[in-house]
Motif scaffolding. Structure first.
Motif, PDB file in Angstrom:
ATOM      1  N   PHE A 273       0.590  -1.057  -0.394  1.00  0.00           N
ATOM      2  CA  PHE A 273      -0.132  -0.044  -0.191  1.00  0.00           C
ATOM      3  C   PHE A 273       0.770   1.446   0.460  1.00  0.00           C
ATOM      4  CE2 PHE A 273      -3.911  -1.946   2.062  1.00  0.00           C
ATOM      5  CZ  PHE A 273      -4.245  -2.875   1.248  1.00  0.00           C
ATOM      6  N   VAL A 274       1.877   1.746   1.001  1.00  0.00           N
ATOM      7  CA  VAL A 274       2.722   2.288   0.672  1.00  0.00           C
ATOM      8  C   VAL A 274       3.921   2.588  -0.426  1.00  0.00           C
ATOM      9  CG1 VAL A 274       5.494   3.689   1.947  1.00  0.00           C
ATOM     10  CG2 VAL A 274       3.427   2.032   3.155  1.00  0.00           C
ATOM     11  N   LEU A 275       4.090   1.263  -1.492  1.00  0.00           N
ATOM     12  CA  LEU A 275       4.719   1.525  -2.583  1.00  0.00           C
ATOM     13  C   LEU A 275       3.854   1.983  -3.857  1.00  0.00           C
ATOM     14  CD1 LEU A 275       7.706  -1.400  -1.855  1.00  0.00           C
ATOM     15  CD2 LEU A 275       7.420   0.954  -1.429  1.00  0.00           C
TER      16      LEU A 275
ATOM     17  N   CYS B 188      -3.510   4.055 -11.189  1.00  0.00           N
ATOM     18  CA  CYS B 188      -4.382   3.099 -10.585  1.00  0.00           C
ATOM     19  C   CYS B 188      -4.371   2.091 -10.624  1.00  0.00           C
ATOM     20  CB  CYS B 188      -5.389   3.617 -10.831  1.00  0.00           C
ATOM     21  SG  CYS B 188      -6.176   5.037 -10.249  1.00  0.00           S
ATOM     22  N   PHE B 189      -3.699   1.634 -11.841  1.00  0.00           N
ATOM     23  CA  PHE B 189      -3.588  -0.329 -11.970  1.00  0.00           C
ATOM     24  C   PHE B 189      -2.214  -0.459 -12.116  1.00  0.00           C
ATOM     25  CE2 PHE B 189      -7.796  -0.157 -14.341  1.00  0.00           C
ATOM     26  CZ  PHE B 189      -7.805  -0.610 -13.210  1.00  0.00           C
ATOM     27  N   ALA B 190      -1.381   0.419 -11.372  1.00  0.00           N
ATOM     28  CA  ALA B 190       0.351   0.113 -11.890  1.00  0.00           C
ATOM     29  C   ALA B 190       0.184  -0.012  -9.771  1.00  0.00           C
ATOM     30  CB  ALA B 190       0.935   1.583 -12.591  1.00  0.00           C
ATOM     31  N   GLY B 191      -0.333   0.413  -9.588  1.00  0.00           N
ATOM     32  CA  GLY B 191      -0.241   0.733  -7.627  1.00  0.00           C
ATOM     33  C   GLY B 191      -0.472  -1.001  -7.527  1.00  0.00           C
ATOM     34  N   LEU B 192      -1.737  -1.091  -8.656  1.00  0.00           N
ATOM     35  CA  LEU B 192      -2.472  -2.763  -8.032  1.00  0.00           C
ATOM     36  C   LEU B 192      -1.328  -3.575  -7.914  1.00  0.00           C
ATOM     37  CD1 LEU B 192      -4.916  -3.840  -7.357  1.00  0.00           C
ATOM     38  CD2 LEU B 192      -5.211  -3.958  -9.780  1.00  0.00           C
TER      39      LEU B 192
ATOM     40  N   PHE C 194      -3.774 -13.981  -5.430  1.00  0.00           N
ATOM     41  CA  PHE C 194      -4.603 -12.431  -6.136  1.00  0.00           C
ATOM     42  C   PHE C 194      -5.490 -12.907  -6.864  1.00  0.00           C
ATOM     43  CE2 PHE C 194      -3.596 -11.783 -10.889  1.00  0.00           C
ATOM     44  CZ  PHE C 194      -3.656 -10.174 -10.848  1.00  0.00           C
ATOM     45  N   VAL C 195      -5.604 -14.672  -7.335  1.00  0.00           N
ATOM     46  CA  VAL C 195      -6.508 -14.188  -8.949  1.00  0.00           C
ATOM     47  C   VAL C 195      -8.915 -14.068  -7.624  1.00  0.00           C
ATOM     48  CG1 VAL C 195      -8.309 -15.883 -10.256  1.00  0.00           C
ATOM     49  CG2 VAL C 195      -6.055 -15.924  -9.640  1.00  0.00           C
ATOM     50  N   LEU C 196      -8.700 -14.445  -6.740  1.00  0.00           N
ATOM     51  CA  LEU C 196     -10.301 -14.581  -5.840  1.00  0.00           C
ATOM     52  C   LEU C 196     -10.062 -12.773  -5.461  1.00  0.00           C
ATOM     53  CD1 LEU C 196      -9.603 -18.052  -3.111  1.00  0.00           C
ATOM     54  CD2 LEU C 196     -11.211 -17.040  -5.998  1.00  0.00           C
ATOM     55  N   ALA C 197      -9.479 -11.828  -4.948  1.00  0.00           N
ATOM     56  CA  ALA C 197      -9.206 -11.258  -4.754  1.00  0.00           C
ATOM     57  C   ALA C 197      -8.896 -10.252  -5.691  1.00  0.00           C
ATOM     58  CB  ALA C 197      -7.707 -10.873  -3.666  1.00  0.00           C
ATOM     59  N   VAL C 198      -8.876  -9.998  -6.596  1.00  0.00           N
ATOM     60  CA  VAL C 198      -8.039  -8.784  -7.637  1.00  0.00           C
ATOM     61  C   VAL C 198      -9.544  -8.410  -8.067  1.00  0.00           C
ATOM     62  CG1 VAL C 198      -7.291 -10.506  -9.848  1.00  0.00           C
ATOM     63  CG2 VAL C 198      -6.158  -8.345  -9.118  1.00  0.00           C
ATOM     64  N   PRO C 199     -10.284  -9.208  -9.068  1.00  0.00           N
ATOM     65  CA  PRO C 199     -11.821  -8.703  -9.194  1.00  0.00           C
ATOM     66  C   PRO C 199     -12.114  -7.566  -8.393  1.00  0.00           C
ATOM     67  CG  PRO C 199     -11.384 -10.641  -9.501  1.00  0.00           C
ATOM     68  CD  PRO C 199     -10.383 -10.618  -8.921  1.00  0.00           C
ATOM     69  N   GLY C 200     -12.227  -7.695  -7.010  1.00  0.00           N
ATOM     70  CA  GLY C 200     -12.360  -6.890  -6.296  1.00  0.00           C
ATOM     71  C   GLY C 200     -12.204  -5.441  -6.274  1.00  0.00           C
ATOM     72  N   ASP C 201     -10.883  -5.503  -6.197  1.00  0.00           N
ATOM     73  CA  ASP C 201      -9.715  -4.302  -6.014  1.00  0.00           C
ATOM     74  C   ASP C 201      -9.795  -3.297  -8.382  1.00  0.00           C
ATOM     75  OD1 ASP C 201      -9.241  -4.633  -3.935  1.00  0.00           O
ATOM     76  OD2 ASP C 201      -7.117  -6.000  -4.063  1.00  0.00           O
TER      77      ASP C 201
END
Length: 188
Positions: free
Chosen positions: A93-95, A120-124, A157-164
């Motif tokens: 989150f910091v980086l 936003c997507f680079a931060g993700l 990754f797979v389970l969490a990334v769609p929401g993000d």
């Protein structure tokens, strides 16, 4: 704006975003391994609205408060939290906030839509890279349980990334609407 007023405003905004990130930790959807929270939304918005340095500072403030013992993280708080496998996402989150803010405010004036999406997507990507690497290291070297690359990729990754990804889109939409107003306010 005068220097003293600007510094006071920056401190208030950093504190406000640290509080929003803490609130976002309690709004969660339980999924296996790493819960889905709204922390990413508020860290991304901190980068977009405060810029790279102040955005990252607000996340550091949040992490510092949590490591001092206040239960502001998704699963508690305290110094031992660094041994939680999910602590890497907090580092991310910091980086990620710094990168998002730096990319979004790289040019003078309001960032373009493409610039907001890229930021936003680079931060993700940074958040997930840090989170997954840390999760693997703590699981393997501290907990001794280890985790294979496929389960790591699936659960972290797979389970969490769609929401993000949805949160990235929300951040871009809010940034497009609010950044022009905020830029106008800071110029006064």
């Amino acid at each position: 704006m005068k220097k003293g007023v600007s510094q006071t405003r920056d401190m208030i905004l950093c504190g406000m975003f640290a509080a929003l990130i803490a609130a976002g930790a309690f709004i969660k959807i339980p999924i296996p391994v790493v819960p889905f929270t709204l922390q990413f939304l508020f860290t991304t918005l901190a980068g977009l609205f405060l810029g790279g340095k102040l955005g990252a500072l607000s996340v550091c403030l949040y992490i510092g408060v949590g490591l001092m013992g206040l239960p502001v993280f998704a699963s508690g708080g305290g110094p031992a939290y660094v041994l939680q496998p999910s602590f890497g996402y907090l580092i991310g989150f910091v980086l990620g906030t710094w990168l998002t803010g730096t990319m979004a405010h790289g040019k003078q004036g309001n960032p373009s839509d493409k610039q907001l999406f890229a930021a936003c997507f680079a931060g993700l990507l940074v958040v997930y890279a840090c989170g997954m690497a840390y999760y693997w290291m703590i699981s393997t070297f501290y907990l001794g349980t280890g985790i294979g690359l496929f389960p790591l990729f699936l659960y972290c990754f797979v389970l969490a990334v769609p929401g993000d990804i949805v949160l990235c889109l929300v951040s871009v939409a809010l940034g497009k609407r609010l950044l022009p107003v905020l830029c106008r306010e800071t110029a006064v």
